[in-house]
Every structure is written in C-alpha cells, then in structure tokens.
Design a protein around this motif. Structure first.
Motif, PDB file in Angstrom:
ATOM      1  N   ASN A   2       0.827  -1.203   0.000  1.00  0.00           N
ATOM      2  CA  ASN A   2       0.000   0.000   0.000  1.00  0.00           C
ATOM      3  C   ASN A   2       0.863   1.254   0.000  1.00  0.00           C
ATOM      4  O   ASN A   2       1.948   1.272   0.595  1.00  0.00           O
ATOM      5  CB  ASN A   2      -0.883   0.019   1.255  1.00  0.00           C
ATOM      6  CG  ASN A   2      -2.064  -0.913   1.160  1.00  0.00           C
ATOM      7  OD1 ASN A   2      -3.119  -0.546   0.658  1.00  0.00           O
ATOM      8  ND2 ASN A   2      -1.884  -2.145   1.645  1.00  0.00           N
ATOM      9  N   TRP A  12       0.693  -3.239   4.517  1.00  0.00           N
ATOM     10  CA  TRP A  12       0.513  -1.848   4.968  1.00  0.00           C
ATOM     11  C   TRP A  12       1.682  -1.465   5.863  1.00  0.00           C
ATOM     12  O   TRP A  12       1.819  -2.018   6.941  1.00  0.00           O
ATOM     13  CB  TRP A  12      -0.794  -1.693   5.759  1.00  0.00           C
ATOM     14  CG  TRP A  12      -1.089  -0.260   6.059  1.00  0.00           C
ATOM     15  CD1 TRP A  12      -0.619   0.482   7.103  1.00  0.00           C
ATOM     16  CD2 TRP A  12      -1.878   0.623   5.258  1.00  0.00           C
ATOM     17  NE1 TRP A  12      -1.061   1.769   7.029  1.00  0.00           N
ATOM     18  CE2 TRP A  12      -1.842   1.890   5.899  1.00  0.00           C
ATOM     19  CE3 TRP A  12      -2.607   0.494   4.067  1.00  0.00           C
ATOM     20  CZ2 TRP A  12      -2.510   3.007   5.379  1.00  0.00           C
ATOM     21  CZ3 TRP A  12      -3.270   1.604   3.576  1.00  0.00           C
ATOM     22  CH2 TRP A  12      -3.220   2.839   4.229  1.00  0.00           C
ATOM     23  N   THR A  13       2.592  -0.573   5.402  1.00  0.00           N
ATOM     24  CA  THR A  13       2.531   0.271   4.229  1.00  0.00           C
ATOM     25  C   THR A  13       3.950   0.499   3.730  1.00  0.00           C
ATOM     26  O   THR A  13       4.910   0.058   4.380  1.00  0.00           O
ATOM     27  CB  THR A  13       1.786   1.580   4.544  1.00  0.00           C
ATOM     28  OG1 THR A  13       1.582   2.344   3.364  1.00  0.00           O
ATOM     29  CG2 THR A  13       2.510   2.398   5.580  1.00  0.00           C
TER      30      THR A  13
END
Length: 489
Positions: A43, A366-367
């Motif tokens: 992400n 993440w992330t």
C-alpha cells in the motif's frame, strides 16, 4: 509531469471501452494478466489520503488535526488556498520521488501497488458539489492530485507493476476512522442516498473511463475500504450491487473490489447468491493487533492459529488481503517469552505463506514508507530487507508435456470400467487450456493465475459456448482444476 509522460499518456488513452464490453474472451494479454494474477503488493499509505501517523508534514504545519479535511481546513485559514495547494503538491512530489522502484521490482518482487485515494481527489475535486469536502474543493483543483495518480500509474507500468485503485474515503464515511478523510461518527455513507447516487452515477464511472480503461496496468477498482460490520448490511448490498452494475456497463472485465465488513463469509455468500463472482473480489484486512481477543494472546498462539483464523470460502468468491502488517500489540508482547525478532519473522512468513493459498487476488502490505524512520513492523521495506515476508519467485519453471500426458492417461485409466460412457476429451481440453493459460501468465515476470473462481467460471463459459454443454462437464472441471493445482504454483 514531464512532457514525455504527458505525450505517452495522450497516446495510451485509446478508447478500449467497446472492445472490452463486447469481448468476453479471455485473451492472455498484458491487461488480462494485470487484472487476474495473484498479487504480491504494498500500500501507498498517506500518499493521497493523509494520515498523520505516517506523513505528518501538513498536520505539523497547522499544529495538528485529526483528519485530512481538518488539516487542510486549518491550512487554508493559515496559508490560503494556493499556499495549501502548494504544500499538498510538495507532499505528492516528495513522496513519489522517494519510491525506490528498483527495490520494489528487484528486491521485493512485487506485482502490484494498492493506492488509497479519496473521492475528493477524483478529477482534482471536480465532483465535490453537495459533498462534505466541498468547502475545500478549490485546494484540490489547484493541487491536482489526479495528475499525480496518472503519473504514478504510468511509472508503475514501466516496471510491470499494476495499480489497485482504492477509493479509501467515501462521502459520509464507510467507517468513522480518520482514514476516511473526515471523522464522521456514526459513518453515514451507505444510508445516504445522495452520496450513494453520486458515487454510482458519477464518480465511479468517471474513474473507470478515465483510468481503468485507458491504462492497461490497472489491477482493479476498489469501491470501499473497511466498511463497518453490519449483521444484515442491506444498505451496503445496495451500494455494492449498484456500483458493480455501473462499472460493468463500462468495462465488464474490470475486477471490482468490495470490503468484507469484518465478516468474510457474509460477503462470499452474497457474491455467490447474486452471481457476481465474475466481477467481484472481496477485500479482507488481516490484523492481529487491534481486538481484545488478540491482545490477550501471546505471539506464539497468534502465529500458530493463523491457518485456522485466516479462512475464506474461496469456492464461492475471490478474495484479496488488502492490508496486513507484522505488528502485534504490546499487550501480546507482555505475554510473550522469547526473541521478539524471531516471532516477528515467523509472523510475517506465516501470513505471506497462507495468503496466496486463500486469497486468489493476493496480498498488499501496509505500508510502503513513512515521513520519519522506516515504520518498523508497519514498514514494508524493513520487513522485506529482514526477510520477514515470503516473497514470490521470479524463476519460470517449464511445464513438462510428458507430465501433462501422464495425468491425462491416469485420468482415463482411473475411470476405465466404471461406466458405459465418458467424455475424457473434455478433461484433456481443460488441462491443456490450463497449461496454455499458465504459460501465458508466466510470460509476464512469472505471474501466476489468480482470481481462480472468476477465471475458471469464464473459461468454463467460453468452453460451453464453443463445444456445448454436457452432463460430463465435470470432466472439464476436474481437468482445469488439476492443471491449476499441478502447475500454477
């Protein structure tokens, strides 16, 4: 954006809409692979949807703020629209410049990036009339985040990396957290018809036409992030159904990603009951650091229970783990005896070995990066560097045709004398089609077939259209599945 990239975008923006809608055939081209492979991704938290704990620059400028809307509003008061837009542009540019694309491709071996955006970013804030971000629309018109989204997509394509466009923030909120862009408690998006209408009739169709159709490296369009738990979820089902219909009228092959609302089975049942497995992927977030149940466990127990607690009904629908990390709560660590680094490594490795077997659309950590430091157990780069994640192999393994022939012969031999009539040629057709598909996916950086439910349903439909239906289609089913089991590893 450079002149070269601007020209490249202009020439890439062909109108594929008619071609895509009219063709249900699954040609294994680059666009199809990007949309249907198993993803190993990350992400880009706080690139567009700002979160102060990841990137705090704008928040610090104004002495805080609990959400992007609050920080931007304070910034306008202090610096005006243009001054605020300048700061947003500086943030977008510095974030993008910091991305190490060679690391992502060559060290992390990723296939995809999930990019959280807010509805307020779409087309640089041009859809904000009547929506909660309307008071700050001028800032986004000047900051032009949509231009940076396109720049990111173009850059990713040069590395064979796809983009999952994630509409992380919805008007009124799919949840009451700050990552919705504005804290609204309770969240009201799903039960506010004008918000749902705006998304389904204007914003999602625009994203589909403006980005998902022109750019071949779009993995899918996520229409919600972390919807709240709802036992009946009638309002959510209405939004999901309308959104899928709206998007599919433009591009029927584009994966539409929904949230599991913290109850995966509820949504795999719904997808199956409504024959939406062709189009829908269900996003489930796997965190073991938030619930009281997990806080009351030691690290070893959490790790050992992962094979049982990560459970998706993959026979009914395709899943993606859109977010996870290597973070465990401090209460868990207080209950844990042993080397923390070893537990973290085991936790990350166990998760990333389970996810590709359960989630046919793969996983996204993440992330990626932080304003300060590397993020530790939230940070993708340190977890990759410490080998705490099981990454994909880029070594292409040749499929031995002798093995294929033996599987076919064994199938025929097994059924010999067990009935008066069979259609073994369907088994052979299926496994050879699977092998051909697998080799096609392998041709793009050793990609693997994902979205097993959708992909197999579509291939099956094609086959029946070509060679007719039969009570012996079970032989085709077995053949195609055997090909995936044997060679799509």
């Amino acid at each position: 954006m450079t002149l070269f990239n601007s020209l490249k975008e202009k020439f890439e923006k062909k109108d594929f809409t008619k071609e895509i809608i009219l063709s249900d055939a699954l040609n294994v081209d680059r666009r199809t692979i990007y949309r249907n492979r198993v993803n190993y991704g990350v992400n880009l938290g706080s690139l567009f949807v700002l979160e102060s704990w990841i990137y705090d620059d704008l928040f610090n400028e104004v002495g805080g703020g609990n959400s992007e809307f609050e920080a931007v509003s304070k910034c306008i008061t202090k610096f005006g629209n243009n001054g605020t837009a300048d700061r947003l542009r500086q943030h977008y540019e510095s974030y993008l410049q910091k991305i190490d694309w060679n690391f992502l491709r060559n060290n992390a071996n990723i296939t995809s990036i999930r990019v959280p955006i807010g509805y307020w970013h779409v087309n640089n804030g041009s859809f904000l009339n009547g929506l909660p971000f309307q008071p700050v629309a001028g800032v986004y018109a000047a900051a032009k985040p949509w231009d940076y989204v396109k720049q990111l997509i173009t850059t990713a394509s040069r590395y064979n990396i796809s983009i999952l466009v994630d509409v992380h923030g919805l008007p009124g909120g799919a949840n009451s957290e700050a990552h919705s862009g504005m804290i609204q408690n309770p969240a009201v998006f799903f039960r506010t018809p004008r918000y749902v209408n705006k998304m389904c009739d204007e914003i999602l169709p625009f994203i589909t036409r403006d980005i998902c159709v022109p750019y071949e490296n779009i993995a899918g369009l996520q229409i919600v992030n972390e919807a709240y738990f709802d036992n009946t979820a009638n309002d959510m089902k209405n939004y999901y159904a309308r959104a899928v219909s709206s998007i599919s009228k433009i591009d029927n092959n584009l994966p539409v990603v929904i949230s599991d609302g913290w109850w995966p089975q509820q949504w795999s049942d719904w997808v199956s009951a409504n024959n939406l497995a062709y189009n829908v992927v269900i996003d489930s977030h796997i965190y073991r650091c938030f619930s009281n149940e997990d806080k009351n466990k030691d690290a070893g127990t959490i790790i050992n229970q992962l094979p049982q607690t990560v459970s998706f009904d993959k026979g009914k629908a395709d899943f993606v783990v859109g977010e996870f990390s290597c973070v465990l709560d401090e209460e868990t660590w207080k209950r844990t005896n042993g080397n923390r680094n070893v537990f973290i490594s085991n936790f990350g490795t166990m998760q990333t070995s389970i996810f590709p077997k359960m989630a046919s659309f793969g996983w996204y950590f993440w992330t990626l990066q932080f304003k300060w430091g590397d993020g530790g157990e939230w940070g993708f780069i340190p977890q990759v560097s410490k080998k705490n994640l099981q990454l994909r192999s880029k070594t292409v393994k040749n499929i031995d045709q002798n093995t294929v022939n033996k599987i076919i012969a064994d199938h025929i031999q097994y059924w010999k004398g067990k009935g008066d009539r069979f259609e073994h040629w369907r088994f052979e057709d299926a496994i050879r089609q699977a092998v051909q598909d697998i080799q096609g996916f392998n041709s793009l950086a050793n990609s693997k077939i994902g979205r097993w439910k959708s992909w197999t349903l579509r291939r099956r439909r094609e086959y029946i259209a070509s060679k007719g239906d039969s009570s012996f289609m079970w032989e085709w089913d077995q053949g195609y599945q055997r090909g995936l089991d044997e060679f799509n590893k």
